[in-house]
Design a protein around this motif. Structure first.
Motif, mmCIF file in Angstrom:
data_model
loop_
_atom_site.group_PDB
_atom_site.id
_atom_site.type_symbol
_atom_site.label_atom_id
_atom_site.label_comp_id
_atom_site.label_asym_id
_atom_site.label_seq_id
_atom_site.Cartn_x
_atom_site.Cartn_y
_atom_site.Cartn_z
ATOM 1 N N THR A 1 -10.016 13.773 -22.746
ATOM 2 C CA THR A 1 -9.815 13.888 -23.699
ATOM 3 C C THR A 1 -10.584 13.231 -24.766
ATOM 4 O O THR A 1 -11.188 12.755 -25.675
ATOM 5 N N ILE B 1 -1.023 18.148 -15.742
ATOM 6 C CA ILE B 1 -2.043 18.781 -15.865
ATOM 7 C C ILE B 1 -2.169 18.018 -17.635
ATOM 8 O O ILE B 1 -3.350 17.978 -17.659
ATOM 9 N N TRP B 2 -1.542 18.626 -18.450
ATOM 10 C CA TRP B 2 -1.519 18.308 -19.433
ATOM 11 C C TRP B 2 -1.592 16.927 -20.435
ATOM 12 O O TRP B 2 -3.168 16.393 -20.614
ATOM 13 N N GLN C 1 -10.533 9.928 -16.290
ATOM 14 C CA GLN C 1 -11.020 10.692 -15.055
ATOM 15 C C GLN C 1 -10.215 9.991 -13.991
ATOM 16 O O GLN C 1 -10.450 9.396 -12.607
ATOM 17 N N SER D 1 -2.921 14.528 -17.556
ATOM 18 C CA SER D 1 -4.371 14.384 -17.133
ATOM 19 C C SER D 1 -5.823 14.508 -18.775
ATOM 20 O O SER D 1 -6.425 13.778 -18.454
ATOM 21 N N ARG D 2 -5.513 15.488 -19.027
ATOM 22 C CA ARG D 2 -6.118 16.753 -19.740
ATOM 23 C C ARG D 2 -6.606 15.442 -20.669
ATOM 24 O O ARG D 2 -7.610 15.563 -21.513
ATOM 25 N N ASN D 3 -5.090 15.015 -21.576
ATOM 26 C CA ASN D 3 -5.228 13.880 -22.637
ATOM 27 C C ASN D 3 -6.124 12.916 -22.254
ATOM 28 O O ASN D 3 -7.040 12.554 -23.332
#
Length: 222
Positions: free
Chosen positions: A28, A20-21, A33, A23-25
């Motif tokens: 951002t 999750i971390w 995506q 993918s978030r990076n």
């Protein structure tokens, strides 16, 4: 002391949070995506990679005092026999079940797809939950349920569950069963005895849902 099973659940949580971390990076800082199927594969591969660091589990025989049947036997008169199995691929899993009468004839075959579930143990639990939901919705009263997951059969029979995602599914199964007035027995069988239910589950991976009555089941299976 943390059990081997609990260690694996902790490992799953760590790998999932890490994915999750990451993918978030990507979203951002790189405006990428990631596709959910890609994330599922990466998570699964990472769990497999780091699970090798865990101590080996105790021998299966010391955990599950069940001897799977090696031959298929029709149910007694007035009973139905439900064979259930799961199938897993990189994007999800599916449940398959085949209901036989005491005359050996197929009464009904059902299959259902579950997106995003790629852990085999959880897939087997979902297959048993699917059976129990069918028993409740169709008001079946006398059944023998057979599956080739000795772990799940043992847990359902003994009412054993942990604080985990799998434990929540198993607890739901037990709650549904406790609310029903049914005569039901859970048995473990060898995988070769359960091949037809597995083929139904494999079909559900492709079709998302399978529902066949007795008259068209054999032609479809062949």
């Amino acid at each position: 002391m943390v059990s081997e099973t609990s260690q694996f659940h902790i490992l799953q949580c760590v790998c999932l949070l890490w994915r999750i971390w990451k993918s978030r990076n990507k979203v951002t800082f790189k405006f990428i995506q990631p596709h959910v199927c890609s994330l599922a594969r990466q998570f699964y591969n990472q769990v497999l990679k780091f699970s090798n660091l865990l101590p080996p589990p105790p021998p299966r025989s010391s955990l599950i005092p069940i001897h799977p049947a090696t031959t298929w036997v029709p149910p007694p008169e007035d009973f139905l026999k439900i064979n259930v199995d799961a199938a897993v691929c990189v994007t999800g899993c599916s449940s398959g079940l085949v209901i036989h009468g005491s005359d050996r004839h197929v009464v009904l075959a059902l299959g259902l797809q579950h997106q995003g579930i790629i852990y085999p143990y959880l897939a087997e639990l979902l297959a048993f939950r699917y059976v129990i939901s069918i028993v409740a919705s169709r008001s079946l009263t006398h059944m023998i349920v057979e599956g080739d997951s000795e772990v799940v059969v043992y847990q359902v029979r003994q009412g054993v569950f942990e604080v985990s995602i799998g434990g929540l599914v198993l607890r739901e199964c037990l709650q549904i069963l406790s609310s029903l007035s049914v005569c039901i027995e859970f048995r473990a069988v060898h995988r070769s005895v359960n091949s037809v239910a597995h083929r139904v589950a494999r079909k559900a991976l492709l079709w998302s849902r399978v529902e066949l009555e007795s008259f068209d089941f054999l032609g479809w299976l062949l």
